[in-house]
Design an enzyme around this catalytic site. Structure first.
Site, PDB file in Angstrom:
ATOM      1  N   ASP A  84       0.860  -1.185   0.000  1.00  0.00           N
ATOM      2  CA  ASP A  84       0.000   0.000   0.000  1.00  0.00           C
ATOM      3  C   ASP A  84       0.900   1.240   0.000  1.00  0.00           C
ATOM      4  O   ASP A  84       1.852   1.332   0.781  1.00  0.00           O
ATOM      5  CB  ASP A  84      -0.902  -0.002   1.239  1.00  0.00           C
ATOM      6  CG  ASP A  84      -2.030   1.004   1.134  1.00  0.00           C
ATOM      7  OD1 ASP A  84      -3.197   0.581   1.123  1.00  0.00           O
ATOM      8  OD2 ASP A  84      -1.746   2.222   1.054  1.00  0.00           O
ATOM      9  N   ILE A  85       0.588   2.169  -0.879  1.00  0.00           N
ATOM     10  CA  ILE A  85       1.427   3.356  -1.070  1.00  0.00           C
ATOM     11  C   ILE A  85       1.309   4.349   0.113  1.00  0.00           C
ATOM     12  O   ILE A  85       2.196   5.172   0.323  1.00  0.00           O
ATOM     13  CB  ILE A  85       1.048   4.019  -2.422  1.00  0.00           C
ATOM     14  CG1 ILE A  85       2.221   4.742  -3.045  1.00  0.00           C
ATOM     15  CG2 ILE A  85      -0.134   4.933  -2.307  1.00  0.00           C
ATOM     16  CD1 ILE A  85       1.975   5.134  -4.498  1.00  0.00           C
TER      17      ILE A  85
ATOM     18  N   GLN B 108     -14.542   3.145   1.224  1.00  0.00           N
ATOM     19  CA  GLN B 108     -13.726   2.620   0.117  1.00  0.00           C
ATOM     20  C   GLN B 108     -13.360   3.757  -0.832  1.00  0.00           C
ATOM     21  O   GLN B 108     -14.226   4.520  -1.267  1.00  0.00           O
ATOM     22  CB  GLN B 108     -14.512   1.543  -0.644  1.00  0.00           C
ATOM     23  CG  GLN B 108     -13.719   0.903  -1.783  1.00  0.00           C
ATOM     24  CD  GLN B 108     -14.491  -0.222  -2.496  1.00  0.00           C
ATOM     25  OE1 GLN B 108     -15.663  -0.460  -2.214  1.00  0.00           O
ATOM     26  NE2 GLN B 108     -13.825  -0.888  -3.417  1.00  0.00           N
TER      27      GLN B 108
ATOM     28  N   HIS C 256     -10.360  -5.046  -2.741  1.00  0.00           N
ATOM     29  CA  HIS C 256      -9.038  -5.335  -2.174  1.00  0.00           C
ATOM     30  C   HIS C 256      -9.143  -5.626  -0.689  1.00  0.00           C
ATOM     31  O   HIS C 256     -10.031  -5.121  -0.004  1.00  0.00           O
ATOM     32  CB  HIS C 256      -8.056  -4.185  -2.424  1.00  0.00           C
ATOM     33  CG  HIS C 256      -8.586  -2.846  -2.060  1.00  0.00           C
ATOM     34  ND1 HIS C 256      -9.472  -2.161  -2.856  1.00  0.00           N
ATOM     35  CD2 HIS C 256      -8.385  -2.061  -0.971  1.00  0.00           C
ATOM     36  CE1 HIS C 256      -9.786  -1.015  -2.284  1.00  0.00           C
ATOM     37  NE2 HIS C 256      -9.159  -0.930  -1.126  1.00  0.00           N
ATOM     38  N   PHE C 257      -8.202  -6.427  -0.239  1.00  0.00           N
ATOM     39  CA  PHE C 257      -8.103  -6.781   1.178  1.00  0.00           C
ATOM     40  C   PHE C 257      -6.836  -6.137   1.725  1.00  0.00           C
ATOM     41  O   PHE C 257      -5.757  -6.326   1.170  1.00  0.00           O
ATOM     42  CB  PHE C 257      -8.026  -8.309   1.348  1.00  0.00           C
ATOM     43  CG  PHE C 257      -9.298  -9.010   0.953  1.00  0.00           C
ATOM     44  CD1 PHE C 257     -10.253  -9.340   1.902  1.00  0.00           C
ATOM     45  CD2 PHE C 257      -9.555  -9.318  -0.373  1.00  0.00           C
ATOM     46  CE1 PHE C 257     -11.436  -9.978   1.537  1.00  0.00           C
ATOM     47  CE2 PHE C 257     -10.732  -9.952  -0.757  1.00  0.00           C
ATOM     48  CZ  PHE C 257     -11.675 -10.284   0.207  1.00  0.00           C
ATOM     49  N   HIS C 258      -6.994  -5.394   2.814  1.00  0.00           N
ATOM     50  CA  HIS C 258      -5.850  -4.787   3.491  1.00  0.00           C
ATOM     51  C   HIS C 258      -5.319  -5.777   4.526  1.00  0.00           C
ATOM     52  O   HIS C 258      -6.096  -6.303   5.332  1.00  0.00           O
ATOM     53  CB  HIS C 258      -6.273  -3.532   4.268  1.00  0.00           C
ATOM     54  CG  HIS C 258      -6.832  -2.427   3.442  1.00  0.00           C
ATOM     55  ND1 HIS C 258      -6.099  -1.322   3.079  1.00  0.00           N
ATOM     56  CD2 HIS C 258      -8.073  -2.215   2.932  1.00  0.00           C
ATOM     57  CE1 HIS C 258      -6.856  -0.480   2.385  1.00  0.00           C
ATOM     58  NE2 HIS C 258      -8.064  -0.999   2.291  1.00  0.00           N
TER      59      HIS C 258
END
Ligand code: 5GP
Length: 137
Positions: free
Chosen positions: A33-34, A96, A102-104
């Site tokens: 993740d950025i 979101q 997506h899954f964090h």
């Protein structure tokens, strides 16, 4: 909700913009993740064009969640994570911001998470975490 072909993760999947990848197979991609909420914050996405959890066929979901567990194990091993927050926001109403499912995976505690999608991380630092995670896969 209709799938937006121009969302940022669709562009990452088409390799139009870069990502710091930790894992890829035929059906999924995992990358850093950025704007991490903790060191090692990793995202797992299905390649299937789904906006929310409700849009993903069960067969794809089964595989995706297996990859989520695979990455969680690598986070535990490589970063000595004592706990992992698994987060999935479905829909703008939930917060979101990128309309591709997506899954964090966040090696942290729910009580100490940094703000969501807020501060850009140093790319070189993200690369170091990615290398550690990859080595544990
Ligand atoms: P959401 O709010 O949709 O649950 O989470 C989107 C996540 O994607 C955020 O944690 C945010 O930091 C991350 N993100 C947004 N744009 C990019 C990008 O261009 N590259 C990467 N690697 N992550 C991104």
């Amino acid at each position: 909700m209709a799938y937006d072909q121009n969302n940022i993760f669709a562009k990452i999947l088409r390799q139009e913009i870069p990502c710091i990848k930790v894992y890829e197979d035929e059906h999924t991609l995992a990358f850093m993740d950025i704007m991490p909420q903790a060191d090692g914050h990793t995202l797992v996405i299905p390649k299937y064009e789904a906006v929310t959890l409700l849009d993903l066929p069960t067969s794809e979901l089964t595989h995706t969640i297996q990859v989520v567990q695979k990455i969680a194990l690598a986070l535990e091993k490589s970063l000595d994570a004592k706990g992992i927050v698994l987060m999935q926001l479905s829909g703008e109403a939930a917060g979101q911001t990128v309309p591709h499912l997506h899954f964090h995976l966040i090696p942290s505690s729910i009580h100490t998470l940094k703000n969501h999608a807020s501060d850009m991380a140093d790319q070189a630092q993200l690369q170091i975490f990615a290398e550690k995670i990859k080595a544990a896969l």
